[in-house]
Design an enzyme around this catalytic site. Sequence first.
Site, short mmCIF file in Angstrom:
data_model
loop_
_atom_site.label_atom_id
_atom_site.label_comp_id
_atom_site.label_asym_id
_atom_site.label_seq_id
_atom_site.Cartn_x
_atom_site.Cartn_y
_atom_site.Cartn_z
N GLU A 68 -40.01 54.27 -60.37
CA GLU A 68 -41.34 54.84 -59.78
C GLU A 68 -42.31 52.99 -60.40
O GLU A 68 -42.87 52.88 -59.45
CB GLU A 68 -42.46 55.42 -60.76
CG GLU A 68 -41.69 57.29 -60.60
CD GLU A 68 -40.22 57.39 -61.47
OE1 GLU A 68 -39.99 56.21 -62.56
OE2 GLU A 68 -39.99 58.62 -61.16
N GLU A 69 -41.59 52.71 -61.27
CA GLU A 69 -41.77 50.80 -61.60
C GLU A 69 -42.12 50.22 -60.58
O GLU A 69 -42.79 49.35 -60.15
CB GLU A 69 -41.75 50.90 -63.18
CG GLU A 69 -42.60 51.34 -64.18
CD GLU A 69 -41.73 50.90 -65.38
OE1 GLU A 69 -42.63 51.19 -66.59
OE2 GLU A 69 -40.85 51.06 -65.52
N LEU A 70 -40.16 50.19 -60.51
CA LEU A 70 -39.66 49.59 -59.30
C LEU A 70 -40.93 49.54 -57.89
O LEU A 70 -40.50 48.56 -57.04
CB LEU A 70 -39.04 49.68 -59.46
CG LEU A 70 -37.53 48.69 -58.66
CD1 LEU A 70 -37.41 46.97 -58.20
CD2 LEU A 70 -36.44 48.60 -58.42
N PHE A 73 -43.64 47.79 -58.24
CA PHE A 73 -43.60 46.81 -57.78
C PHE A 73 -43.45 45.98 -56.31
O PHE A 73 -43.75 44.92 -56.33
CB PHE A 73 -42.64 46.05 -58.67
CG PHE A 73 -42.41 44.78 -59.58
CD1 PHE A 73 -42.94 43.76 -59.64
CD2 PHE A 73 -41.23 44.20 -58.36
CE1 PHE A 73 -42.57 42.28 -59.45
CE2 PHE A 73 -41.16 43.01 -58.52
CZ PHE A 73 -41.22 41.74 -58.59
#
Length: 200
Positions: A68-70, A73
Site C-alpha cells: 500500500e505504501e509503494l 509513493f
Amino acid sequence: MLLRKAEHTLKAIDYFTFDGFLFQYLFFFLTGKSHKRLAPDFGSYFSEMFDYMDRKKESVYFVGAKKEELQTFVGLIRSKYPNIKITGMHDGYFGSDDEPNLLSDIKKNSPDKIIVGLGTPKQEKFSVKVKKTSPDTLIFNCGAFISQTANHGEEYYPKWINQLNLRWIYRIRKEKGLFKRYFREYPKGIIYIIKDRFIL
C-alpha cells in the site's frame, strides 16, 4: 556494522554517501577530507536526481516498503514527475524464492535506475544481485525513503530541522526503535571505524 559481516557484499558496492553530519565530521577528523552530506531523500540529492530523471524522461523501477505504501509513493511520483517512466515496482516483502522472478523482471524492463528500500543489509545484498543481472542499471539504496514519503509526504523533515542538522532528534520522535540505534549501536560503530582506520 551490519555490512562488515557480509564482506563480499561490502566489496561489491561502488559508492557510499554520508547521510548524517556525524559521519561527515568523523571522516574529516580521521582523513582530513571533506564530503557533502548526501542522503537518499527529497531533503537532499534525491530532489535533484528526480528532477534530472524527469527532464531526461528516464525510466525507474522501485523495490521496497509495504504494498500500500509503494502504491501511494508511486502515485506521488507520477503526479510530480510525469515524464519519468515507471517500468515496474515490487514491495519489500519477498523471500529468496521470489528473487529470481524479481531479478528477471528488472532485467526484462531494463530501467535506467532502480531504487531499493529494504533496509540494511537486505537492500545491499539484493542490489549486488541486481548489479550482476542488470549491469547497465544504476542502483540506489534508500532505506525507509519510500515508506517515509508515502506516509509523510515529500517533505519528511521540516526545513529548519535540516538546516540545524537535527534530523536524528526528529526521527527519534517519529520512529520507534531508533533511540537504541542512535545511543547504543552508533557509539559501537564509531569504535569500529576508528579501529579500522588505525589498527587494521
